[in-house]
Write an enzyme that holds these catalytic residues in place. Structure first.
Site, PDB file in Angstrom:
ATOM      1  N   GLU A 262       0.893  -1.153   0.000  1.00  0.00           N
ATOM      2  CA  GLU A 262       0.000   0.000   0.000  1.00  0.00           C
ATOM      3  C   GLU A 262       0.924   1.194   0.000  1.00  0.00           C
ATOM      4  OE1 GLU A 262      -1.228   2.909   1.270  1.00  0.00           O
ATOM      5  OE2 GLU A 262      -2.214   2.132   3.077  1.00  0.00           O
ATOM      6  N   CYS A 299      -2.512   7.616   4.898  1.00  0.00           N
ATOM      7  CA  CYS A 299      -2.581   7.193   3.490  1.00  0.00           C
ATOM      8  C   CYS A 299      -3.766   7.834   2.799  1.00  0.00           C
ATOM      9  CB  CYS A 299      -2.770   5.685   3.386  1.00  0.00           C
ATOM     10  SG  CYS A 299      -1.935   4.736   4.637  1.00  0.00           S
TER      11      CYS A 299
END
Lengths: 521, 521
Positions: A262, A299
């Site tokens: 990720e 994120c």
């Protein structure tokens, strides 16, 4: 209390060279020194994981669930010791870290329930039909663990995406042993959590090879781990450069393995005109709160906002400027992240067309100051630099001519973790036209909220097309994350006594597909 | 009747250079000449696929199913014309090709039912809980198509794993448009099937961009297709070299994409001592039938047999020798495959310790003669050449000292599509110890049968760890194959009117997970 050692399958091992954690707020080293894991440590941890794999992978579901619950209890019991060490190492505030501990243990408990739910095994049974031409065999399918998983702890979630975080929890749930490469920014936090997992293994009578923790500051450690032939998959949360490097290592192996990295996302947010007419100023307040939360080190930070230029967008920009003034600078996770943030802001500010909307308060020490820029759609579209993630409390407002231009920009964007629509009822028709674009670009589409919250649940997707992740077919948050670490195996005409539990007639105890028909217990 | 053109989104296009198919039995060129697809054809086919993707991906499930059924009907209606052309191009016998047509249309119809079943959408709904701290949002997940898929036709199944074969069927079922790179060994067969699909699209009122067929003999065509930025995934069945090349192309893109390559497998078969004592001679008969069927040109050919040396194994070897004498040579698919087979046999025969058990009859023309070798376990283990797939009617019997040595050999083998146990009741305890090894090595474990049959059903896995396939997390046969071409998307707090069909309350019509609980309609 902390040993500064690596945990190799139940053994705490010292090393020849060491490094120290650094107090995030002051930049000063903290005791004790931590051993850099050696290549022998990597090999021994992987070998122990490989040895433990068949036992752990074949564990009765209730026993695997019991282990996850006990690990959660033991992490919870670390309480204030864990919070204090994590505060020191990460600079994150106490309430946030207590919340993150709750998230971490809640995640483990949710996954324990998920182990017992059992539907993730993907059980399917097709009965034989001797009368068919050609005769149809008996076929039974289940999913089995891929094998030992290398998990890379993330800097920005020292608990929830680190040693016992989402990747570890989902790998263990799938029945995979785990070797964690701890993030060097919080080795003390890592050691405490690893000790809790190791104690839970011991109390459950499980092999210590199920879990190891290796610390180190050298990229070679991660490379050695990913290239170890006993490792079957990789979980990673971090920078794009880091994720791409791991993908390369994994692809260069004799036996390539999946990497779930990720990596980066600017999480576009569209402010639809109807909603802006209703609440431009309120949206701006919430926007600034979202982009500056946790020093923007999420994120899913809202890095790019798209709005149709005009009166309400001007109002939004003005309100954002005002809101920024009240935002204090916050300690960033590491000096390296702070330096990269400042350099990213400098680069951004130097781009043609970038206009500074406003900034938060300036801090002292390794702090991140909030920045918001605005740019015209024309300048944005002509310069890919605007689409690069600047990890930290910054964001760009892109002023578009109309919704067609918004659609064009979205269509041209890279893969994202999230995409957001702020809309009123009157915007629905236009939003409907944007949805197919957003589905192609992102793993999660959010209505009328800000993207920084990521719920740990069944329907969550924290994933998305490359380069948001290395593999858009999966999620790293929520129970679907288990699927990443499984592969299907089919048994043909296998005598009942040799079939695994669950595939023998009447033993599934969970969702099973029999001759094409789905059945619940 | 055949045009010799490429089908680019409904348009039959000629080209500047051409190639001819070759009659498998005689090696002579067949008319008409076929156009080599140009890079413009690749670009136009991919662009049309990208344009059609949102329409096709959003089609109501019943409409997508109707299209698949109509395509099946139209392929079936080609009847003898299709069989005759495929016989000419592939050298496969009439009954086999009629059977393969049945398999191909049966597969499309099974997938049409699967589209309507709808569970593959992976629907999940988590309701909001405003009372939770922090408030829990409403989250709803479904799986959506990855985007246009490049499918590479296989030489050995000119119907069932080519233009409208398993990869195409599963991609279309998932809602992905398809660009097929036809295998140059059977361009006429490919054109006929492509015409049927195109006619079905027309009759259903669907965009022709959903399907294109590109022919060519140059590797650059496949490379251009895999590297086209509009392609989102790749399906391939063929050689290991071919599959590895596609994996490299896919990984080298700006946006890497998944490659599902089914590459090579020697499909180990273990003859357990109890079963050998019962039926060594019968096993040998069935073994020779399996290895020589279709000139051994199956992915699941039994390439390696493991047996404990002794009286019964000697009996098995003798009976295999006798059975081989009655096996005629059979036309192989192409001259290239025949040459590679002969060269593989020469290499195998030259290895230290390789003893020829026997051969089938020698043929004339481009025929494959059956060969069986035997080798001691010691020689087998010291030389990886014995584990290389020799594509064609050959196999090796490995004589082991005991079952521990069988287990050691299995543990050291590469990933396989299948692994087989022939066993009597008295072998079950020993077989039970081998099963965990076989699960780690193979996608399908077979009891008391030979691996060459691959049923198209729900519980089939035709996959396995690398290098059997590029991605052991999937299958290329059976309904689970759809999963390869999907990715999850989550919708957060989305107004009901903007949610896709299936995720609005009460509209799923299929298996759905609500707040963690599985529900059937």
């Amino acid at each position: 209390m902390l040993t500064g050692k690596n945990l190799v399958a139940g053994h705490w091992r010292s090393g020849e060279t060491t490094f120290n954690a650094v107090e995030a707020a002051s930049g000063k080293p903290i005791e004790p020194a931590f051993a850099e894991a050696s290549s022998a440590d990597v090999g021994d941890a992987c070998e122990a994981a490989a040895q433990a794999q068949s036992t752990f992978g074949a564990l009765a579901l209730k026993d695997r669930a019991a282990f996850l619950r006990l690990a959660a209890d033991k992490i919870d019991a670390l309480g204030d010791i864990l919070t204090q060490r994590a505060m020191l190492e990460s600079g994150l505030p106490e309430a946030r870290l207590n919340g993150e501990r709750g998230r971490t243990v809640g995640q483990l408990r949710l996954f324990a329930d998920e182990v017992e739910d059992g539907a993730w095994q993907g059980l399917r049974i097709d009965h034989a039909d001797a009368g068919r031409t050609p005769p149809k065999p008996d076929l039974r399918m289940r999913k089995i663990p891929l094998g030992p998983v290398a998990v890379f702890g993330a800097s920005n979630f020292p608990l929830a995406f680190s040693v016992a975080g989402g990747d570890t929890a989902s790998a263990l749930t799938a029945g995979c042993c785990v070797v964690v490469k701890g993030h060097p920014a919080h080795p003390g936090t890592s050691e405490l959590v690893a000790g809790a997992i190791s104690a839970a293994l011991k109390e459950c009578g499980l092999p210590q090879g199920v879990f190891s923790l290796l610390n180190g500051t050298d990229y070679a450690l991660g490379e050695a781990l990913v290239k170890d032939p006993r490792i079957a998959a990789v979980g990673f949360t971090g920078s794009r450069a880091g994720g791409l490097a791991l993908m390369e290592h994994a692809a260069s192996r004799d036996v390539p393995i999946p990497v779930y990295a990720e990596m980066s996302s600017v999480n576009p947010v569209v402010l639809m005109p109807g909603r802006m007419a209703e609440a431009a100023a309120d949206l701006a307040q919430a926007y600034v709160a979202s982009l500056s939360m946790g020093a923007g080190q999420f994120c899913t930070n809202p890095g790019i906002v798209l709005a149709v230029d005009g009166e309400h967008t001007a109002q939004f920009i003005g309100a954002a400027r005002a809101a920024l003034e009240g935002v204090p600078a916050q300690t960033m996770l590491t000096g390296g992240i702070r330096d990269a943030y400042e350099s990213g802001i400098d680069t951004l500010g130097a781009q043609t067309g970038a206009e500074l909307v406003g900034t938060g308060a300036e801090g002292t020490g390794p702090c991140g100051r909030s920045y918001v820029y605005t740019v015209s759609a024309a300048d944005f579209r002509s310069n890919p630099a605007f689409e690069q993630e600047v990890f930290g409390p910054s964001s760009i407002i892109v002023r578009c001519t109309d919704l067609d231009e918004v659609a064009d920009i979205l269509s041209g964007m890279e893969g994202q973790l999230t995409a957001t629509l702020h809309m009123a009822q009157t915007d629905h028709e236009a939003a409907c036209a944007l949805l197919p674009i957003l589905e192609q670009r992102a793993g999660r589409i959010i209505a009328n909220a800000w993207p920084t919250g990521v719920d740990v649940t069944h329907a969550m997707v924290h994933g998305g097309p490359f380069p948001a992740t290395s593999d858009g077919r999966s999620t790293s948050v929520g129970t679907l994350a288990i699927d990443r670490f499984l592969r299907p195996v089919s048994y043909q005409d296998m005598p009942a006594s040799l079939l695994p539990a669950g595939l023998r007639e009447g033993t599934s105890g969970t969702l099973v597909r029999v001759n094409g028909t789905w059945r619940l217990p």
